[in-house]
Design a protein around this motif. Structure first.
Motif: not given
Length: 426
Positions: A109-135
């Motif tokens: 996300c630090v290197a995201a060049p535009n809003i579309a890439v940032l949005g896609a990476l935020r989805v991946v962030q959410g996928l990772g965070v989900a593990a902490a929430s559900v577990v």
């Protein structure tokens, strides 16, 4: 007669959590709370920077709010995948792998060049965070049930509640020294710390003999059985719609308070944190209430208060009556009501399915964050003003109350209250 009743309703056997010492419970709360906190930090820490991201990428506020939606969508989808996986292989491996994915996505996300890439990476962030929430939720259900579950969940919300308080304030502080990209560097660093915490501080709570096998077919069948439980589905929707009201506030507050009411980034952080204090206070008051009242009764009263406060909030936003103080007070009452509802609705739902805690927690989390993901862009579509935010906040509370009355039904809630042992042992 007394002897007969005692024979017919024997005391439930102690759960693993009942055998833990006070010190062990405190350590568990701190470890799980820090793990759950990564979700609110990921969602909230960049909120003060939303207007700056709009300017940096020359885009619209609605487009930037979609990056928040992306995180919530990732959380929802990730939980549906990770929940059954944690029921099959245990809690630790999915947890550590998910947090590691979050670290990688944060750095990208630090290197995201535009809003579309940032949005896609935020989805991946959410996928990772989900593990902490559900577990984390599944671990609590592995160890506790019934009112004990609700009490420990309230304690967890105390630890987790520090994240919404600190996140915007930390984000605003970071923006004094760096730009919005520095927020994601901080999130990556926190993720690395959590990997160490999970590896060293959290034992496996699901022994091999309790793990579920069967692959995709068995998982689909299990989700089907959960969805056929009307009471479970209703309580999950109640929790999800209450969460939608919360996320409508999260997604719209930075624009409302900074652009409409003129607060700067630090003032916004303090105002946002004050609302989180109300949420936390309510969750801890819930522990005291559970000593005298059932989770069912607390849930009903909390939703009634939250619905009334939501309608007052909408009136204040539409008329301007009382200005910013009235808006904030009504918002804080809604958050406090959510703080009472959020531990009890999930506790009642998950107590019905302790045999599949990971999958049930996943479905609960997916609905909560999925509905939240819909609430965030809805605020953006309606506008960035107080009326748009208040309309979605009030709508979430009203819908939550309607679902409780129509889907769960008061009679069923009364039956749950009359048979607490049967519910906890289901």
């Amino acid at each position: 007669m007394t002897v007969t009743q005692d024979l017919e309703t024997p005391a439930a056997p102690p759960t693993p959590g009942d055998l833990m010492s006070r010190r062990q419970r405190l350590r568990l709360v701190l470890v799980l709370g820090s793990l759950i906190a990564v979700g609110p930090l990921t969602i909230d820490m960049y909120l003060p920077a939303l207007p700056a991201i709009v300017a940096d990428f020359s885009t619209t506020s609605a487009a930037v709010q979609l990056t928040l939606t992306g995180t919530l969508a990732g959380l929802a989808i990730g939980q549906l995948l990770i929940g059954p996986l944690s029921d099959a292989v245990g809690r630790r491996v999915p947890l550590i792998a998910g947090i590691a994915l979050h670290v990688v996505a944060s750095l990208l996300c630090v290197a995201a060049p535009n809003i579309a890439v940032l949005g896609a990476l935020r989805v991946v962030q959410g996928l990772g965070v989900a593990a902490a929430s559900v577990v984390a939720m599944a671990v609590v259900r592995d160890l506790f049930s019934g009112a004990a579950f609700a009490k420990l969940l309230s304690r967890l919300l105390l630890v987790m509640g520090a994240a919404p308080i600190l996140a915007p304030t930390l984000g605003g502080g970071l923006l004094h020294w760096t730009d919005w990209r520095g927020v994601f560097v901080a999130l990556a660093a926190f993720g690395v710390l959590l990997v160490v915490v999970a590896a060293l501080g959290l034992p496996e709570t699901l022994p091999p003999d309790r793990r579920r096998r069967g692959g995709v077919v068995a998982t689909a069948a299990l989700y089907g059985s959960l969805l056929r439980d009307r009471t479970f589905v209703g309580l999950v929707l109640v929790a999800g719609l209450a969460m939608a009201a919360l996320f409508a506030y999260v997604s719209g507050s930075s624009f409302v308070l900074q652009e409409q009411y003129g607060l700067d980034e630090q003032q916004f952080g303090f105002a946002f944190g004050a609302g989180a204090v109300g949420l936390i206070t309510a969750t801890q008051f819930n522990v005291r209430l559970l000593r005298r009242h059932s989770p069912q009764r607390i849930l009903v009263v909390a939703l009634a208060v939250g619905t009334a406060a939501g309608l007052v909030l909408l009136t204040v936003a539409a008329t301007g009556l009382g200005g910013l103080p009235s808006l904030l007070v009504s918002l804080w009452v809604v958050l406090a009501a959510a703080g009472l509802a959020m531990p009890n609705a999930p506790a009642l739902a998950l107590s019905r399915h302790g045999e599949a805690a990971g999958t049930a927690s996943a479905l609960l989390g997916a609905v909560q964050f999925g509905v939240g993901a819909l609430a965030a862009p809805l605020v953006g579509v309606l506008g960035t003003g107080a009326v748009a935010m208040s309309l979605v906040v009030a709508g979430g509370m009203v819908a939550s109350t309607v679902v409780l009355l129509v889907v769960v039904r008061p009679a069923r809630l009364a039956a749950l209250e009359a048979e607490p042992v049967a519910v906890a042992a289901h």
